[in-house]
Scaffold this motif. Structure first.
Motif, PDB file in Angstrom:
ATOM      1  N   SER A 298      -6.975  15.988  54.293  1.00 21.07           N
ATOM      2  CA  SER A 298      -6.811  17.339  53.752  1.00 21.07           C
ATOM      3  C   SER A 298      -6.030  17.333  52.444  1.00 21.07           C
ATOM      4  O   SER A 298      -6.188  18.247  51.623  1.00 21.07           O
ATOM      5  N   TYR A 299      -5.168  16.330  52.263  1.00 18.16           N
ATOM      6  CA  TYR A 299      -4.354  16.183  51.049  1.00 18.16           C
ATOM      7  C   TYR A 299      -3.497  17.425  50.783  1.00 18.16           C
ATOM      8  O   TYR A 299      -3.289  17.828  49.636  1.00 18.16           O
ATOM      9  N   LEU A 300      -2.990  18.015  51.872  1.00 20.73           N
ATOM     10  CA  LEU A 300      -2.117  19.174  51.713  1.00 20.73           C
ATOM     11  C   LEU A 300      -0.769  18.793  51.120  1.00 20.73           C
ATOM     12  O   LEU A 300      -0.057  19.652  50.583  1.00 20.73           O
ATOM     13  N   GLY A 301      -0.413  17.518  51.214  1.00 26.89           N
ATOM     14  CA  GLY A 301       0.849  17.086  50.632  1.00 26.89           C
ATOM     15  C   GLY A 301       0.898  17.255  49.127  1.00 26.89           C
ATOM     16  O   GLY A 301       1.988  17.400  48.553  1.00 26.89           O
ATOM     17  N   HIS A 302      -0.259  17.254  48.474  1.00 28.23           N
ATOM     18  CA  HIS A 302      -0.280  17.427  47.023  1.00 28.23           C
ATOM     19  C   HIS A 302       0.262  18.803  46.631  1.00 28.23           C
ATOM     20  O   HIS A 302       1.050  18.931  45.686  1.00 28.23           O
ATOM     21  N   SER A 303      -0.177  19.836  47.349  1.00 28.68           N
ATOM     22  CA  SER A 303       0.279  21.187  47.008  1.00 28.68           C
ATOM     23  C   SER A 303       1.761  21.364  47.310  1.00 28.68           C
ATOM     24  O   SER A 303       2.480  22.047  46.568  1.00 28.68           O
ATOM     25  N   LEU A 304       2.265  20.742  48.385  1.00 31.52           N
ATOM     26  CA  LEU A 304       3.690  20.840  48.683  1.00 31.52           C
ATOM     27  C   LEU A 304       4.516  20.125  47.624  1.00 31.52           C
ATOM     28  O   LEU A 304       5.547  20.645  47.169  1.00 31.52           O
ATOM     29  N   ALA A 305       4.076  18.939  47.211  1.00 34.69           N
ATOM     30  CA  ALA A 305       4.809  18.201  46.178  1.00 34.69           C
ATOM     31  C   ALA A 305       4.839  18.980  44.869  1.00 34.69           C
ATOM     32  O   ALA A 305       5.867  19.015  44.170  1.00 34.69           O
TER      33      ALA A 305
END
Length: 456
Positions: A298-305
């Protein structure tokens, strides 16, 4: 047990319920908070507009909606949690209103015979007994019994009472008179808590002078008579639930500086709004660095970073394969939760289990930030992956995979949406109502929901 009641086919709430079920089934509503808010709005509309004549019919209508939401998506536990929470609040408001109505108009009772000094076996003046004009602050225990030392009535040593069975009988009758007159009921309640049915509110089944049997005598006709005045109170109670949901992130982050210290290296993954607010609030008082795993596929970590770095927080984005390698330098693992079970386990974004297992290997604490509306009265009785939701494998194998793992026939691709994290892997839950250990979660759930609502 009340008969099950459902919405009529002509009720406009049917369309709203079906629309919410469709959104849950198609994952058009993502996130426990969004699901909880949508469920609360639906129930509030039912309470406001649906037709019902008794409290049992209203509760049955709401339970029927809860069963439909479960059938639509059994893994979205937040919807049924809100249903249970609202059911409990409706019962509390109804009992308070019914109790106040009973106290405001107590039924007539036969007068207790007067017991005075002429009663055989009693040797005391008439003003020594409790009367109906006694104030509510009068304490029966203040009246002491002493053996007569002056020869009874008319003695030079003063008027006294003998310790005898007759005296205790007199005290019992005097207390009965006070209870019938309502003098023993504490009438010092605030005027701001005015009742639905009378000027006195705040009376509960535990209030002196109000018995559970009296509450049970409030029949459906009485509820129907006052239902028009009860609806606004119920709608306002649901508004309070919605307001609590909307401020969940801020309430959880209120004590963030107590859990994060300066110069720490915090590991997290995915994009939990609760974790994001928690870290931003803590950075106002502490200076630390955050390591975010990208959380493939999902690569949701990109938006959090991106969000954390735009707020000035030093952030490092790493691939999921580097979690175990960087953990020796990490001081704490911070995770969000999709749902928390009664045994202290939780469902979190896929990949969170790898973080928790690596943290246990390196003896690093795992802290979960979540709202209490995610606490569900359910136990993971199946295999660890039995209750986990799965999504399509397209994000893993790509659109050119031709239905197999990279085009290889006979390969089955499993893409779980959530991981189940066992309670022994978590050290602390930080919620909007305080900090709790996993072993105490079952007690919080017991206090939040009624036993009869565990199974809708």
């Amino acid at each position: 047990m009340a008969a099950q009641t459902s919405l009529k086919p002509t009720d406009p709430n049917i369309r709203l319920t079906e629309a919410l079920c469709t959104s849950l089934r198609r994952r058009q509503i993502v996130g426990s908070l969004n699901v909880a808010l949508a469920t609360a709005a639906l129930v509030q509309n039912i309470v406001r507009s649906a037709r019902y004549s008794t409290i049992d019919e209203l509760l049955s209508l709401i339970k029927a909606v809860g069963r439909k939401l479960i059938d639509a998506n059994p893994k979205e536990l937040a919807s049924t949690n809100i249903i249970r929470r609202i059911l409990r609040m409706i019962r509390e408001e109804y009992r308070a209103a019914a109790a106040a109505h009973i106290v405001s108009g107590p039924p007539s009772a036969p007068e207790t015979p007067y017991l005075g000094p002429t009663t055989p076996g009693l040797h005391a003046p008439s003003n020594h007994y409790l009367s109906q004009t006694s104030t509510a602050a009068t304490n029966i225990n203040e009246f002491q019994f002493f053996p007569s030392s002056g020869g009874g009535v008319g003695g030079n040593s003063g008027l006294t009472r003998q310790t005898s069975l007759s005296n205790f009988v007199a005290m019992r009758h005097s207390r009965a008179q006070l209870e019938r007159s309502g003098s023993l009921v504490d009438m010092s309640l605030s005027a701001s808590t005015s009742s639905l049915f009378s000027p006195v509110r705040g009376i509960t089944p535990e209030t002196p002078g109000v018995s559970t049997m009296s509450l049970n005598r409030v029949d459906s006709e009485e509820f129907m008579k006052h239902s028009a005045r009860l609806k606004p109170i119920l709608v306002q109670a649901i508004d309070e639930v919605v307001g609590e949901l909307e401020t969940t992130h801020e309430d959880v982050a209120r004590g963030a500086k107590e859990h994060i210290h300066s110069s720490e290296l915090i590991l997290t993954m995915g994009h939990s709004k609760t974790v994001e607010t928690f870290l931003k609030q803590a950075y106002k008082d502490r200076k630390f660095t955050v390591v975010v795993a990208e959380s493939a596929p999902s690569y949701l970590g990109h938006s959090l970073a991106t969000s954390l770095s735009s707020s000035g927080i030093p952030t490092l984005l790493i691939p999921d394969s580097s979690i175990h390698a960087i953990l020796p330098r990490v001081t704490k693992v911070l995770l969000g939760a999709h749902a928390v079970l009664a045994n202290g386990g939780l469902f979190a974004l896929s990949g969170s289990l790898a973080c928790a297992l690596a943290a246990k290997t390196h003896s690093k604490p795992v802290v979960v930030t979540t709202g209490q509306f995610k606490f569900a009265p359910a136990w993971n009785l199946y295999h660890e992956y039995g209750a986990v939701d799965f999504q399509g494998p397209g994000a893993v194998i790509g659109m050119d995979g031709n239905g197999g793992g990279g085009g290889v026939e006979g390969v089955e691709v499993v893409d779980p949406y959530y991981d189940y994290i066992r309670p022994e892997l978590v050290q602390l839950f930080v919620t909007n109502e305080g900090d709790h250990s996993p072993s105490y979660i079952y007690r919080l759930i017991k206090e939040a929901y009624d036993d009869e609502d565990v199974e809708l």
